[in-house]
Each structure stands twice: as C-alpha cells, then as structure tokens.
Design a protein around this motif. Structure first.
Motif, PDB file in Angstrom:
ATOM      1  N   TYR A  27       0.836  -1.205   0.000  1.00 32.54           N
ATOM      2  CA  TYR A  27       0.000   0.000   0.000  1.00 32.54           C
ATOM      3  C   TYR A  27       0.871   1.255   0.000  1.00 32.54           C
ATOM      4  N   PHE A  28       1.896   1.243   0.835  1.00 30.00           N
ATOM      5  CA  PHE A  28       2.763   2.419   0.911  1.00 30.00           C
ATOM      6  C   PHE A  28       3.519   2.631  -0.405  1.00 30.00           C
ATOM      7  N   THR A  29       3.852   1.537  -1.059  1.00 27.31           N
ATOM      8  CA  THR A  29       4.526   1.647  -2.360  1.00 27.31           C
ATOM      9  C   THR A  29       3.562   2.250  -3.386  1.00 27.31           C
ATOM     10  N   LYS A  30       2.310   1.811  -3.311  1.00 32.45           N
ATOM     11  CA  LYS A  30       1.310   2.281  -4.271  1.00 32.45           C
ATOM     12  C   LYS A  30       1.085   3.788  -4.146  1.00 32.45           C
ATOM     13  N   ILE A  31       1.072   4.282  -2.921  1.00 33.02           N
ATOM     14  CA  ILE A  31       0.750   5.706  -2.739  1.00 33.02           C
ATOM     15  C   ILE A  31       1.969   6.610  -2.907  1.00 33.02           C
ATOM     16  N   SER A  32       3.153   6.020  -2.967  1.00 33.12           N
ATOM     17  CA  SER A  32       4.357   6.856  -3.105  1.00 33.12           C
ATOM     18  C   SER A  32       4.501   7.319  -4.561  1.00 33.12           C
ATOM     19  N   GLN A  33       5.146   8.463  -4.706  1.00 30.64           N
ATOM     20  CA  GLN A  33       5.281   9.058  -6.048  1.00 30.64           C
ATOM     21  C   GLN A  33       6.729   9.427  -6.338  1.00 30.64           C
ATOM     22  N   GLY A  34       7.001   9.638  -7.623  1.00 30.48           N
ATOM     23  CA  GLY A  34       8.307  10.136  -8.056  1.00 30.48           C
ATOM     24  C   GLY A  34       9.457   9.256  -7.613  1.00 30.48           C
ATOM     25  N   ARG A  35      10.508   9.915  -7.106  1.00 27.48           N
ATOM     26  CA  ARG A  35      11.695   9.148  -6.698  1.00 27.48           C
ATOM     27  C   ARG A  35      11.410   8.263  -5.492  1.00 27.48           C
ATOM     28  N   PHE A  36      10.424   8.692  -4.690  1.00 25.70           N
ATOM     29  CA  PHE A  36      10.075   7.872  -3.532  1.00 25.70           C
ATOM     30  C   PHE A  36       9.445   6.550  -3.964  1.00 25.70           C
ATOM     31  N   ARG A  37       8.753   6.618  -5.103  1.00 27.79           N
ATOM     32  CA  ARG A  37       8.178   5.361  -5.606  1.00 27.79           C
ATOM     33  C   ARG A  37       9.311   4.418  -6.045  1.00 27.79           C
ATOM     34  N   ASP A  38      10.323   5.000  -6.724  1.00 26.73           N
ATOM     35  CA  ASP A  38      11.480   4.182  -7.125  1.00 26.73           C
ATOM     36  C   ASP A  38      12.138   3.567  -5.884  1.00 26.73           C
ATOM     37  N   PHE A  39      12.241   4.409  -4.845  1.00 30.21           N
ATOM     38  CA  PHE A  39      12.860   3.929  -3.615  1.00 30.21           C
ATOM     39  C   PHE A  39      12.032   2.782  -3.010  1.00 30.21           C
ATOM     40  N   MET A  40      10.714   2.994  -2.971  1.00 29.72           N
ATOM     41  CA  MET A  40       9.841   1.969  -2.395  1.00 29.72           C
ATOM     42  C   MET A  40       9.873   0.685  -3.217  1.00 29.72           C
ATOM     43  N   MET A  41       9.979   0.865  -4.555  1.00 29.56           N
ATOM     44  CA  MET A  41      10.062  -0.325  -5.419  1.00 29.56           C
ATOM     45  C   MET A  41      11.342  -1.116  -5.102  1.00 29.56           C
ATOM     46  N   GLY A  42      12.387  -0.354  -4.740  1.00 32.98           N
ATOM     47  CA  GLY A  42      13.648  -1.004  -4.331  1.00 32.98           C
ATOM     48  C   GLY A  42      13.494  -1.653  -2.970  1.00 32.98           C
TER      49      GLY A  42
END
Lengths: 344, 201
Positions: free
Chosen positions: A79-94
């Motif tokens: 869920y937190f990955t889904k709501i994250s955006q931009g570079r933070f999404r890349d970070f969460m994907m990592g």
C-alpha cells in the motif's frame, strides 16, 4: 534544499499511517495476554480484525496467526509503495524487493532438497512489484535452473554463488549474495532521494546489523566465512567502509572483531551483542542486532520527524510490529509467560 | 538288575554316568567363566548409566533453545529453513556375543544439519543432533545392560542349579551305582565261593 510536494506528501502519509500501527502499550497488553484466545480478543486493530474474521475461531493457531500477520505486513508495504510518487516510488520499489528476496529464499531452500513448493507457499506479491517470475521458479526441476531465471534480473551476480551453494549443500551463499545486491540497489535508489544523508546512513546501518549477525553467527557455529569474503568488495562499497575493515572483521577472533566495530561508526551495535558474543549464542545475537537496530533508527527518526528518514522509521516499524506479533503468538501457543517474551 | 533315574547299576552305566558328570562339571566351569565375564562387562557399563541424566539435560537445554528460536524467528521461517535438512538413515546391527544379543545403531545418513541457512535454526538443530546422538548412545548402553543383566541372571541360575542340584545328584548316582556294583560283585564272590566249597566237600 527545497522540499518537493511528493516529499512532503509521502512523509505526511507515513505520519498518518503510523497511527495505524500498534503502540508499545498495546503490544505490552498483548504480551501479557493469558493465552492465544485472549491474544486474539486483544487484536482490535482494523487490519487484523478484518483478516481474523475470515478464519474460524477454533481453527486459529499460532501458525495461522503468523500467516495473517505476514499478510498485514505485506499489504502495508505494498500500500505504501502504491501511494508513493516520483523518486520515492522508485525507492519503495527497491525497498519492497525484500519481499521477493524472502520468496526467492523459500524457493532456493525447497529446490536444494527438491522438496515440493507451490505458489501458495510464497508471499503473494502483486505483478509489477517483483522482477522474478515465481510462477516459473516454483516449477523448475533442478536447483541449477534457478540460475537461468536469475540471469535477466538484478540478481544475476548471485549466479556465481549458486555453484558454491550446491557444493556446500547450503543456500546461504546465494542468500548472502542476493542480500548484498539488494542493499546495493536500494542504496543506489536512495542516493537519488532528496536529503538522503540520513536515509543512506540508516540503510547502511541496517545492512551492517545483518552482516554482524552473519559474521558472528558463522563464527559461533565454526563455519568458514568464505561465502562472505567473496563479497567483501561489494559489502564494503555498500557500507562505504574500506574493504580491509570487512576482511579484518571476517578474519579476526570474536573479541577482536568486537573491538574493530567499537572503533567504527557502527559502535552502537556492540552494546547489544556483547553478551551474545560472550555466550556464543546465535539466538541472542539475532535478538541483539534486531533490538540494537530498532533503538538506533528510532533515535534518529524521533529527532527528525519531518525528515525522509521518518519513512524508513515507518517501514521498519511495520516490520518490527510483525516480528513482535509473531513472537507473542508463538510464545502464547507454547504456553510461555509474559516474562519470556522480550519485545523488540 | 536294579535301576535309579532310569539308569541300571551296571559297569557300562557307571562309565556313562561318570562321562556325563565330567561333561556337566566342565560345562559348569564354562558357565561360571561366562557368568564372571558377563558380570565384569555389566560392571563396566553400569558406570555409564549416569550418562542418561546428562543426555536428558542436554535434550532439555536443546528444547529450551528451540522454543526461544521458534518464538524469535516464527513458524514460517523455521519451516522454510528446516526444509533443507535431509532425513536421517540408521541401520540396526545385531551381534551375538557369548549368546547374548547386542544391538548397535549405525548412522548411515547423517541429517544435513549443516545445510540450514538460517543460523538461529542451525544452532538449535546442532544442539538437538548432539543431544540425540548422546541419547542414542545411552539407549544402546542401556539395552546392553538389560541384555547382560538378564543373561547374568539366567547364567547364575543355571550355575546354581548345576552346582547345587544336578552335580550332587550325579555324584550320588555314581556312588549308588558303585555301591550296587560292589554289592553285586560281593554277592557273586560269596556265591562262587559257596559253590566251590560245596564241590570240594
């Protein structure tokens, strides 16, 4: 540096979502539950109540609860990955790749012994959040075939460790290699985040705490550390320390290794593992590094609540809540008293 | 001709009974030697009976560690980490030493405890394996003690029966046959002398 909208948004969401986590008082009351049934009654948080309602009460045991807790943990991360955006999404994907690593571990372990493993035995990771094809991996007919599936992924460097794992009949070399690659990639994406100094520092410390567990654990069990020596260059790069420091840690006696850590920037860990090193207990070492890291990152995050490091605090808190709940449920089923449960 | 224990009092019977007594005496000596040997073997193993306490203590320690480890890592990790361990293969060897059945357990396939990738689980598995081996050795010794003690009891009973009942009975029999033969010889002599005297007069 001016903070971007996505930065402010994600930190605010981490603050908001953190209110859904259990407080220490709640965990304390769970710890004091008389038995498993009382524990279930005390699990009143929405996330758990919804899942618990789907299972027949008399069929709930610690293993079932462990699976439910694991599901909540995974859902929260996704869920937190889904709501994250931009570079933070890349970070969460990592960051979220630690779930696929856990799945890969399960597949490796089962395939080494050619034991049956099905897709249901793995953590359900939605498509798009994993780079590994687990549908194919669970069906490989030989341990070596896993290597083929690793080649198009970020874990291709771990292919070398596959042969070693086969030779020593232990998946640990691959698991260590995969973990080293994971942290290396996570640090890469973390470097692209704004105000990343503290995030990088926390991730490096998390990796070091894991490494301490492996180094001392292998020493206690008198197992050769060659599987770690192969990756000392990558490890030192990840931790941003000289390779000689890692090599010295690997090659020295336990007491000397402790002294080396005491002279490094990772000295915080020493207090938490000293007793375990003296008793040569892997179990205590495991607890020590987990507890130590919790204290370490909590201390940083509490001092910087508006910093991006708070995101990490939230992510680690999800994990620690999961580990604490697993610990409490298992202990209750085994009839252990509250004094035998030490929360992280 | 009179008989005792189904044996007629003849010279042939006397020789046969003496031969039997000789055989029984020799057998008794052999059984006595076996009894002493079994007793000394038993004494040797009895000292090791105390190992059970240590083995049980080790198992309890391993169990306590297992509980702690299970609580720490949880069921899922414990299961996935222990899936790599191969099954243990054992072979039971039966020996006959002096007629006593002894058993030894040979571990043909060691469980691959060293394959466990999770160090916490591996530590517990190592402890359990050591405690299991210790318990296995204790069980083998206890089994030997049981077999030796049972055999000692049987052998001692046989030796006693031979020394106190069978041998004295045979000795009595021999004495009886000897006396009967002597009596018969004497009466034969008297009869012969009586007939000779009659012929002369």
């Amino acid at each position: 540096m001016l903070k971007t909208a996505s930065y402010i948004y994600i930190v605010s969401r981490a603050h908001g979502l953190s209110t859904r986590l259990m407080t220490l008082d709640e965990l304390e009351s769970l710890r004091k539950a008389t038995d498993l049934s009382a524990l279930i009654d005390l699990l009143t948080r929405d996330d758990y109540v919804q899942l618990l309602s789907s299972v027949e009460r008399n069929k709930i045991d610690a293993a079932t609860l462990n699976r439910l807790f694991s599901k909540v943990y995974v859902d929260r991360l996704i869920y937190f990955t889904k709501i994250s955006q931009g570079r933070f999404r890349d970070f969460m994907m990592g960051y979220i790749k630690r779930l696929e690593i856990e799945n890969l571990r399960r597949v490796l372990r089962a395939k080494l012994r050619m034991k049956e493993i099905t897709f249901d035995d793995l953590i359900p990771i939605p498509r798009g959040y994993t780079t590994l094809n687990f549908q194919e991996l669970v069906n490989v007919s030989a341990f070596d075939d896993i290597s083929y599936h690793l080649s198009p992924t970020i874990y291709r460097e771990a292919q070398d460790a596959m042969q070693m794992a086969k030779n020593i009949n232990n998946t640990l070399p691959v698991e260590l290699a995969v973990e080293a690659i994971y942290f290396s990639k996570l640090l890469e994406v973390a470097k692209k985040l704004p105000s990343n100094k503290r995030i990088l520092d926390i991730i490096r410390n998390e990796y070091f705490s894991k490494l301490v567990y492996y180094i001392f654990g292998l020493k206690f069990l008198e197992t050769p550390l060659i599987m770690l020596e192969r990756y000392s260059a990558l490890i030192s790069r990840n931790l941003s320390v000289p390779t000689i420091f890692i090599n010295d840690l690997l090659r020295s006696r336990e007491d000397v290794a402790l002294n080396l850590i005491l002279r490094s920037r990772f000295r915080w860990v020493v207090n938490f593992i000293e007793d375990a090193v003296e008793r040569k207990s892997v179990n205590d070492l495991y607890r020590g590094v987990l507890k130590g890291f919790r204290v370490f990152h909590e201390d940083i995050s509490k001092r910087h609540p508006l910093d991006a490091s708070y995101i990490l605090w939230y992510l680690y808190s999800i994990e620690y809540e999961y580990m604490n709940l697993v610990q409490i449920a298992t202990a209750k089923e085994l009839g252990l008293g509250s004094e035998d449960i030490m929360l992280y | 001709m009179s008989s005792i224990m189904g044996v007629s009092a003849s010279r042939g019977a006397l020789l046969e009974t003496r031969r039997q007594l000789q055989f029984i005496t020799k057998s008794t000596e052999i059984l006595e030697m076996k009894r002493d040997k079994v007793a000394s073997e038993l004494n040797k193993y009895l000292g090791q009976l105390g190992r059970r306490g240590d083995a049980e203590k080790k198992i309890m320690e391993a169990y306590n560690k297992f509980i702690k480890a299970l609580v720490n890592v949880g069921y899922e990790e414990f299961n996935t980490a222990s899936i790599v361990v191969s099954k243990m293969g054992t072979k039971l060897h039966r020996h006959l030493v002096m007629g006593i059945e002894e058993y030894d357990v040979e571990i043909v396939d060691k469980p691959s405890v060293e394959s466990i990738p999770n160090l916490v689980v591996k530590e517990v598995a190592n402890e359990f394996y050591k405690a299991f081996i210790e318990m296995l050795n204790v069980a083998i010794i206890e089994n030997k003690i049981e077999a030796l003690a049972y055999d000692l009891m049987n052998t001692a009973r046989k030796v006693n029966a031979l020394q106190k009942i069978i041998i004295p009975r045979y000795q009595d029999l021999i004495r009886y046959i000897e006396e009967r033969i002597m009596e018969e010889e004497l009466s034969e002599f008297v009869r012969t002398k009586f007939i000779t005297d009659k012929k002369v007069h």
